[in-house]
Design a protein around this motif. Structure first.
Motif, mmCIF file in Angstrom:
data_model
loop_
_atom_site.group_PDB
_atom_site.id
_atom_site.type_symbol
_atom_site.label_atom_id
_atom_site.label_comp_id
_atom_site.label_asym_id
_atom_site.label_seq_id
_atom_site.Cartn_x
_atom_site.Cartn_y
_atom_site.Cartn_z
ATOM 1 N N ILE A 1 0.551 -0.782 -0.784
ATOM 2 C CA ILE A 1 0.050 0.304 0.007
ATOM 3 C C ILE A 1 0.489 1.343 -0.108
ATOM 4 N N VAL A 2 2.281 1.550 1.014
ATOM 5 C CA VAL A 2 2.490 2.483 0.836
ATOM 6 C C VAL A 2 3.489 2.840 -0.362
ATOM 7 N N ALA A 3 3.757 1.505 -0.904
ATOM 8 C CA ALA A 3 4.547 1.863 -1.749
ATOM 9 C C ALA A 3 3.863 2.287 -3.022
ATOM 10 N N GLY A 4 2.432 1.360 -3.078
ATOM 11 C CA GLY A 4 1.904 1.612 -4.661
ATOM 12 C C GLY A 4 1.670 3.218 -4.017
ATOM 13 N N LEU A 5 0.722 3.877 -3.437
ATOM 14 C CA LEU A 5 0.575 5.093 -2.579
ATOM 15 C C LEU A 5 1.974 5.893 -3.696
ATOM 16 N N TYR A 6 3.558 5.873 -2.927
ATOM 17 C CA TYR A 6 4.413 6.934 -3.098
ATOM 18 C C TYR A 6 4.753 6.809 -4.304
ATOM 19 N N GLY A 7 4.291 5.048 -4.671
ATOM 20 C CA GLY A 7 4.737 5.003 -6.538
ATOM 21 C C GLY A 7 3.858 6.415 -7.338
ATOM 22 N N GLY A 8 3.373 6.405 -7.221
ATOM 23 C CA GLY A 8 1.871 6.839 -7.335
ATOM 24 C C GLY A 8 2.475 8.763 -7.723
ATOM 25 N N MET A 9 2.748 8.924 -6.385
ATOM 26 C CA MET A 9 3.815 10.265 -6.694
ATOM 27 C C MET A 9 5.011 10.194 -7.152
ATOM 28 N N LEU A 10 5.488 9.407 -7.467
ATOM 29 C CA LEU A 10 6.808 9.744 -8.277
ATOM 30 C C LEU A 10 6.447 9.933 -9.064
ATOM 31 N N ALA A 11 5.627 8.961 -9.681
ATOM 32 C CA ALA A 11 5.027 9.054 -11.167
ATOM 33 C C ALA A 11 4.489 10.152 -11.704
ATOM 34 N N ASP A 12 3.851 10.698 -10.753
ATOM 35 C CA ASP A 12 3.031 12.310 -10.991
ATOM 36 C C ASP A 12 4.015 12.940 -10.924
ATOM 37 N N ALA A 13 5.696 12.880 -10.839
ATOM 38 C CA ALA A 13 6.545 13.857 -10.311
ATOM 39 C C ALA A 13 7.910 14.419 -10.811
ATOM 40 N N PHE A 14 8.174 12.803 -11.688
ATOM 41 C CA PHE A 14 9.148 12.072 -12.199
ATOM 42 C C PHE A 14 9.169 11.341 -13.619
ATOM 43 N N ASP A 15 10.330 11.448 -14.523
ATOM 44 C CA ASP A 15 10.387 10.363 -15.376
ATOM 45 C C ASP A 15 9.513 9.294 -15.051
ATOM 46 N N ARG B 1 5.537 17.266 -5.782
ATOM 47 C CA ARG B 1 6.148 17.084 -5.374
ATOM 48 C C ARG B 1 6.102 15.772 -4.654
ATOM 49 N N PRO B 2 6.539 14.561 -4.025
ATOM 50 C CA PRO B 2 5.568 13.328 -3.901
ATOM 51 C C PRO B 2 6.356 14.117 -2.469
ATOM 52 N N GLY B 3 5.227 13.122 -1.528
ATOM 53 C CA GLY B 3 4.927 14.313 0.024
ATOM 54 C C GLY B 3 3.012 14.300 0.491
ATOM 55 N N LEU B 4 2.678 15.285 1.695
ATOM 56 C CA LEU B 4 1.812 15.045 1.869
ATOM 57 C C LEU B 4 0.768 15.633 1.228
ATOM 58 N N ARG B 5 1.489 16.741 0.599
ATOM 59 C CA ARG B 5 0.841 17.629 -0.226
ATOM 60 C C ARG B 5 0.170 16.939 -1.635
ATOM 61 N N GLY C 1 -4.086 13.441 -4.671
ATOM 62 C CA GLY C 1 -4.822 12.630 -4.800
ATOM 63 C C GLY C 1 -6.009 12.538 -3.551
ATOM 64 N N TRP C 2 -6.028 12.069 -2.525
ATOM 65 C CA TRP C 2 -7.389 12.393 -1.778
ATOM 66 C C TRP C 2 -8.462 13.146 -2.423
ATOM 67 N N ARG C 3 -8.004 14.377 -2.415
ATOM 68 C CA ARG C 3 -9.611 15.432 -2.632
ATOM 69 C C ARG C 3 -9.874 14.685 -3.682
#
Length: 434
Positions: free
Chosen positions: A67-81, A208-212, A217-219
């Motif tokens: 769960i943690v990796a999926g959510l963080y991986g999604g944030m990475l995919a929206d911030a980097f190549d 950038r990946p993080g709480l914001r 995504g939650w909103r």
């Protein structure tokens, strides 16, 4: 002849985009190897512990990291190549599987190591899938997304039909070391598929990946009623209708055949997925994706209930030989169980085609990685909840009870939830609304 072509899978995504074709081939071969390891670890754990609960806990142990990796991986995919994100995560999976191979060949594998490597692979694969799925809409036009999802069903069909059957045979005749080694060889194709992609950075505002990023995504998902409901429906289906953790025990003590039966039952699910994709022409053209999801998941619940009924018949000794064991199997009921599971695989694949297309078409590119991460968490996390449900309930009742009860629960809950959301049933792919 015209009707026959119309009913077959649409291959235009492969011919329209060579980059998509390379990624699809690489993912298929790597996924095939991954299935060898997934099934082999289940069998390995059962050999070490003789416990269905221990096998079920392989999936459960990886739930939170996934769960943690999926959510963080999604944030990475929206911030980097997105290409680079997928390559790094795939490298972690490769290294983890290499460690498992070395431990097995040296005789150093333990229960703790099997759990640890399963967890690492689960987390890394979540990141790979989130990034890769967010890439697809950038490689092909929107009208071909259902066809691309159907090709994903072909991939899944090959992975989970050939992979588990091959794993059962490899474990039975060569051992675990060769099984993990072959996985590493096949996994190298994933790097070829990803390495040849162009750089794919997210469009629009980058957070950038993080709480914001997570809060954005939650909103979005709070306001995306159709996307949110399809996630809920899939969790229902996977929680109450995922009996794969029971397969080693079913092969050992109920239907017989041991590891080979485990592989065949797992493969039957993918055979259904494969053929539903092979003849997916009408499925890909059907525009009411919400209604398609509803009908497919209800069909899935019915198939799982039928599988439970077959196990109940085995409990009463129907069609059974004098002795059940690895060398003596209830062939008739194994065949009926495989048919029921093939039906569940076909229904789940149809649902997946519509659910995946809904996320890819209705979600803006700037937030697609985070939604794909959540999608992967749902798709991969649901079966882990299902493993906990099936393993725990079977431990205190019987092997046939979790799928029989779960099938009826799925049908009832899905019918109720969709009835309360008329906009979902009216969802039209021509006007995608998240």
């Amino acid at each position: 002849m015209r009707l026959r072509r119309d009913h077959l899978i649409d291959l235009r995504p492969l011919t329209t985009s060579p980059a998509f074709a390379r990624m699809w081939v690489g993912s298929t071969l790597a996924g095939l190897g991954g299935q060898l390891t997934i099934v082999a670890i289940m069998l390995h754990m059962y050999d070490l512990t003789a416990s269905t609960f221990a096998v079920a806990m392989i999936a459960v142990a990886g739930l939170v990291p996934m769960i943690v990796a999926g959510l963080y991986g999604g944030m990475l995919a929206d911030a980097f190549d997105r290409r680079r994100v997928a390559l790094v995560a795939a490298s972690i999976t490769f290294a983890s599987t290499a460690v498992l191979m070395i431990l097995t060949w040296s005789g150093g594998e333990t229960v703790a190591w099997l759990y640890a490597i399963a967890v690492v692979n689960s987390a890394a694969n979540s990141v790979v899938m989130a990034a890769r799925q967010a890439i697809v809409p950038r490689l092909i036009p929107r009208e071909l997304l259902p066809a691309a999802s159907a090709l994903g069903g072909i991939t899944m069909g090959i992975m989970v039909s050939v992979g588990p059957a091959a794993a059962g045979l490899l474990v039975a005749f060569t051992g675990y070391g060769w099984t993990y080694t072959i996985d590493l060889v096949l996994m190298s194709a994933l790097f070829l598929g990803l390495w040849s992609l162009p750089s794919i950075r997210p469009e629009g505002a980058v957070v950038r990946p993080g709480l914001r990023s997570l809060a954005d995504g939650w909103r979005f998902i709070r306001g995306a009623k159709n996307t949110r409901l399809q996630f809920i429906l899939d969790i229902v289906a996977m929680t109450f209708g995922q009996p794969t953790a029971l397969f080693p025990a079913i092969g050992a003590v109920l239907l017989g055949g041991g590891a080979i039966t485990t592989g065949l039952l797992t493969a039957a699910i993918a055979v259904g997925a494969f053929f539903s994709s092979l003849f997916s022409g009408p499925i890909a053209r059907y525009p009411l994706h919400g209604r398609g999801i509803e009908r497919a998941i209800i069909a899935y619940g019915i198939s799982i209930a039928l599988f439970g009924a077959v196990l109940l018949a085995a409990t009463f000794g129907l069609l059974a030989p004098d002795r059940i064991g690895e060398d003596s199997a209830n062939i008739g009921l194994i065949a009926l169980a495989a048919v029921a599971l093939a039906g569940s695989g076909a229904a789940d694949n149809v649902s997946s085609i519509y659910r995946n297309t809904m996320v890819q078409a209705a979600v803006p590119d700037a937030i697609r990685g985070r939604l794909q991460g959540l999608f992967i968490v749902v798709v991969a996390g649901g079966p882990r909840l299902g493993a906990l449900y099936a393993g725990t309930l079977a431990t205190v009742t019987a092997l046939w009870f979790p799928p029989l009860l779960g099938g009826f629960v799925i049908v009832g809950l899905v019918a109720l939830l969709v009835r309360l959301a008329p906009a979902f049933r009216a969802y039209d792919a021509a006007r995608p609304t998240p």
